[in-house]
Every structure is written in C-alpha cells, then in structure tokens.
Design a protein around this motif. Sequence first.
Motif, short mmCIF file in Angstrom:
data_model
loop_
_atom_site.label_atom_id
_atom_site.label_comp_id
_atom_site.label_asym_id
_atom_site.label_seq_id
_atom_site.Cartn_x
_atom_site.Cartn_y
_atom_site.Cartn_z
N ILE A 155 0.83 -1.21 0.00
CA ILE A 155 0.00 0.00 0.00
C ILE A 155 0.87 1.26 0.00
N THR A 156 2.12 1.15 0.43
CA THR A 156 3.02 2.30 0.39
C THR A 156 3.55 2.57 -1.01
N PHE A 157 3.27 1.66 -1.94
CA PHE A 157 3.79 1.77 -3.30
C PHE A 157 3.48 3.11 -3.96
N PRO A 158 2.27 3.69 -3.81
CA PRO A 158 2.02 4.99 -4.45
C PRO A 158 2.96 6.09 -3.97
N ILE A 159 3.28 6.11 -2.68
CA ILE A 159 4.18 7.15 -2.16
C ILE A 159 5.59 6.92 -2.66
N ILE A 160 6.06 5.68 -2.60
CA ILE A 160 7.40 5.36 -3.07
C ILE A 160 7.54 5.68 -4.56
N THR A 161 6.51 5.36 -5.32
CA THR A 161 6.52 5.63 -6.75
C THR A 161 6.56 7.13 -7.02
N LEU A 162 5.80 7.89 -6.25
CA LEU A 162 5.77 9.34 -6.45
C LEU A 162 7.13 9.96 -6.13
N ILE A 163 7.78 9.48 -5.08
CA ILE A 163 9.12 9.98 -4.74
C ILE A 163 10.10 9.71 -5.87
N SER A 164 10.06 8.51 -6.42
CA SER A 164 10.96 8.18 -7.53
C SER A 164 10.57 8.94 -8.80
N ALA A 165 9.28 9.29 -8.93
CA ALA A 165 8.83 10.05 -10.10
C ALA A 165 9.50 11.42 -10.15
N PHE A 166 9.70 12.04 -8.98
CA PHE A 166 10.35 13.34 -8.96
C PHE A 166 11.83 13.23 -9.34
N LEU A 210 18.68 8.07 -7.79
CA LEU A 210 17.96 7.84 -9.04
C LEU A 210 18.02 9.04 -9.98
N GLY A 211 18.04 10.25 -9.43
CA GLY A 211 17.99 11.44 -10.26
C GLY A 211 19.30 11.81 -10.92
N LEU A 212 20.42 11.47 -10.31
CA LEU A 212 21.72 11.80 -10.89
C LEU A 212 22.26 10.69 -11.80
N ASN A 213 21.75 9.48 -11.64
CA ASN A 213 22.25 8.36 -12.42
C ASN A 213 22.16 8.57 -13.93
N PRO A 214 21.04 9.10 -14.45
CA PRO A 214 20.96 9.32 -15.90
C PRO A 214 22.01 10.28 -16.44
N PHE A 215 22.47 11.23 -15.60
CA PHE A 215 23.51 12.16 -16.05
C PHE A 215 24.85 11.44 -16.25
N ILE A 216 25.06 10.38 -15.50
CA ILE A 216 26.27 9.57 -15.69
C ILE A 216 26.14 8.76 -16.98
N ILE A 217 24.96 8.18 -17.20
CA ILE A 217 24.72 7.41 -18.43
C ILE A 217 24.86 8.29 -19.66
N SER A 218 24.40 9.54 -19.57
CA SER A 218 24.41 10.44 -20.72
C SER A 218 25.83 10.74 -21.20
N GLN A 219 26.84 10.48 -20.38
CA GLN A 219 28.23 10.69 -20.76
C GLN A 219 28.85 9.48 -21.45
N ILE A 221 14.82 0.17 6.97
CA ILE A 221 16.16 0.65 7.34
C ILE A 221 17.20 0.18 6.33
N ALA A 222 17.10 -1.08 5.91
CA ALA A 222 18.03 -1.61 4.92
C ALA A 222 17.93 -0.85 3.61
N THR A 223 16.72 -0.49 3.20
CA THR A 223 16.53 0.24 1.96
C THR A 223 17.13 1.63 2.04
N VAL A 224 16.91 2.33 3.15
CA VAL A 224 17.45 3.68 3.32
C VAL A 224 18.98 3.67 3.27
N LEU A 225 19.59 2.73 3.97
CA LEU A 225 21.05 2.65 3.98
C LEU A 225 21.61 2.34 2.60
N SER A 226 20.94 1.47 1.87
CA SER A 226 21.42 1.11 0.54
C SER A 226 21.31 2.27 -0.44
N GLN A 227 20.24 3.04 -0.34
CA GLN A 227 20.09 4.20 -1.20
C GLN A 227 21.13 5.26 -0.87
N ALA A 228 21.49 5.37 0.41
CA ALA A 228 22.52 6.33 0.82
C ALA A 228 23.86 5.99 0.16
#
Length: 457
Positions: free
Chosen positions: A60-71, A156-165, A202-209
């Motif tokens: 049920i948290t999927f909509p919020i997680i998806t919206l965060i990644s959408a930005f 997620l937001g900076l990764n495409p800038f690396i790919i673009s190079q 907690i595992a997800t937050v640390l991995s994203q960091a």
Amino acid sequence: MSAGVNESRMGTERIGRLMVSMAVPSIIAQIINILYNIVDRIYIGHIPGVGAAALTGVGITFPIITLISAFSAFVGMGGAPLAAIWMGKGDRKHAEKILGSGACLLVIFTIVLMAVFYLFQKPFLYMFGASDATIGYSLDYMSIYLLGTLFVELALGLNPFIISQGRSRIAMISIVIGAVVNIALDPLFIFVFGWGVKGAAIATVLSQAVSAAWNVNFLMGKKSSLRLSFYNIRPDFRIMGQICSLGISPFIMRATESLISIVLNRGLQMYGGDLYVGSLTIMQSVLQLFSAPLTGFTQGVQPIISYNYGAGKFDRVKKLYRSMIAVSFTISFVANMMAMCFPALYASLFTNDEELIGLVSRVMPVFLFGMLFFGLQNGIQPTFLALGQAKISLFIAMFRKVILLVPLALVLPRFFGVMGIYYAEPVSDIISAATACILFALNIKKILSKEYLARIH
C-alpha cells in the motif's frame, strides 16, 4: 578511456557495439535496482505468521514510493537527454549548468516531499487502500523510508547524467553497490534482529545512501565529462523550466503509476478485500521485474539518440530507434508470456499463502495480456523523449494511464465486479500502444529534418 573519448564515441562507434556497451550495464543496473523493493517484499511476505498482511501493508506504500521516484525521474530523465543534446552540440559548459540546476531541483523536491508525506501519511495510506489490519505495517515502513528521501532523489535522479556521458558501467556500479547492501541487510534486520517491516525499511534507506554517495562522488570527480560543482548547484529558472518541460513526460509516466495504484487498491479493497489488494502487490512486483530490463535498455540507448540528434546525424538516429523499438517489443512479449503461462510460480516467490497464490494464478493472465504488445510503446515513447519531443511523449503517457486506465478501473467493476479492475489494464495497454505507433508514424519524418532541428535548438 578518457571522459572525452567516452562521450565522442556515441557519434562514431558502430551502432550495434555501441548499443550493447551502453545498454547492457544499464539493464543490469535497472534489474538490480528493482531488487530494492522486490527483495523487501519477498522477505516481508515470508515473515512467519504475518507475512500476507505485512506484504499487503507494504504494498500500500507503493504509491508514495513511486511518487518519490517520479520526482527523481522528473530531473534525471528530463535533464540528462537535454545535457546529452548540448554535449552533442559541443557546449559542455551549458550541459554542466543543466546538471547543477537538476541537482538543485532534487534538493527542493526532497524538502517538499518529506514535509507533505510526514504530515499526511496516515490519511494518505488509508485513502490508498489500507485497512485496520494492514495500516500498522504501512506506517512502520513508510515513516522510516521517508528519512531517506534525499538519498533516493540523488541515487535515481543523478544516475541518468552519468549514463548520458557514455559511462553506463559507472552508473551500473552505483546501483549494484546499493542493491548488494540492501540484499545483505534485509535478512539480518528483518529476521536476525527481529525488526520485521521496520528492518526492511532501514536496509533500503542505507542502501540508497550508498548509491547516492557514489553518484555524487563520481560527478564531482575528474573522470566525469559533466562536472557537478557547488557553483552550478543553484537555481537557474530558465534551465529548470527546460528540464521540467522535457521531464514532465517520464514524471507523468511514474507519477500516474501512483495514481493507478491508488485507484486499483481502493477498488480491490471495495469489491474484494485485503486478499485482492495483496494480489495487486504481487503482480505489480512482477511487472516491475519485467519493466527493469526494458527501462535499462531504453535508458542506455536514449542518450546515444539524443547525442546523434544534437549532432545532426539522422541516419544513426534512425538505426538506433528502430533497434530500440524492436528489442523493447521482443523483451516485453517474451517476459509477459512467461508470467501468463506460470503465474503460480511467480506468486510463490512472494508468499506461502495458498489462497493468495490461487487468486494470482487466476487473475495474472488477464492482467498481463495487454503487456504482450506494450513493448511497442516502451520503445516509441523514450524515442520521442530522446528527440526532445516533450509534448508528444507527455500525451502518450497521459493517454494510457489517466485518460484510459483510471476511468476504466472505475467503470468496469460496475459491470464485471472485482474482475473489471483486472480487465482495465489490458484494454488500456492495447489501445495506448496502437495510438503510440500511429503518432510515431505521423511525426518522425518531420522531427528528423535539419530545418526542424535548427528551429527548436
């Protein structure tokens, strides 16, 4: 290989070899990236005694997680093609300003998202389909996940800038490191420490960091063609407007996934109950797993198209988009056919609950039928995006999800009961894929003309 060589090879290297070298690392990165949520759900679904309820609550948290990644997609998928076009034109300084303005936008989005969701997460989760039996699991996961919002945006937001190079391998390593951390910590935090759903968050937050730190470190280093500097991390409203104009389409694509989840979850809760909401969690997880190689492939090829379009090399552009559409269709068709033939096998990855497995086995072939053809749209839409065609790409995104899927999910259950919600997905997928093909045939010749390129750039 130097940064300049990595960049310039996008306009000179043999098409097939270049696509493989750019796309394969991106595909691997996307598959591993999707494991952030998939592994969480697999472990959560097997928590003794409460697995099915916990899985539904986290779903049920999927909509919020998806919206965060959408930005993050708003910035990454809008800014990176724009930066690639300017690199193709030979203006690296302006491309770096685009990167800096994008990073500034990611920080702004982080502040706004955390404020809104911390204030209203409980009513939002009930609105998204939570029940009294599942709301506790939803809150446990979401309250911790939100602490890592900045990490998600930067990862997620900076990764495409690396790919673009032309640095797909560097981008892949960022995702791989984070995913390995997540996979390693999940069983430790969930089962050994007994933290359950909170441990998964907690595992997800640390991995994203870890992934975010890797991206920032590379973009600020000497090996990056586009240098992220504190001087450029400031608001340039003209550039931000351009990023948002091009990024609105991938943002809508992902943000409307959130809207769809809300509508589908509420409908399934109303007409079926928690078990049906749980079935959607599993099927969306399977779709994420299948969409990962498609997203990775198009993200890898997209900057090559943008670079060559900016350089006016239209013959290369044609070869690239034809290959991208063909491969996207093939991957989508084969992957979804497998899931339709063996639904119980996929369901058993996420739960031991026999009733839930039985339900998924009945509805998954229906739910995924339209996805057999949706690979056409998955190839066409990023082509429009790579060519700077924000309006057409946005329309295609809106047409499938907002104009078709949401109304169908609200109307069809009145005639077919709970099955009407599952019917809505294939109907909208088939119609929108056909529409995308028609728009592509009508517009591509005009877009690939020197007069049009000179006029828009």
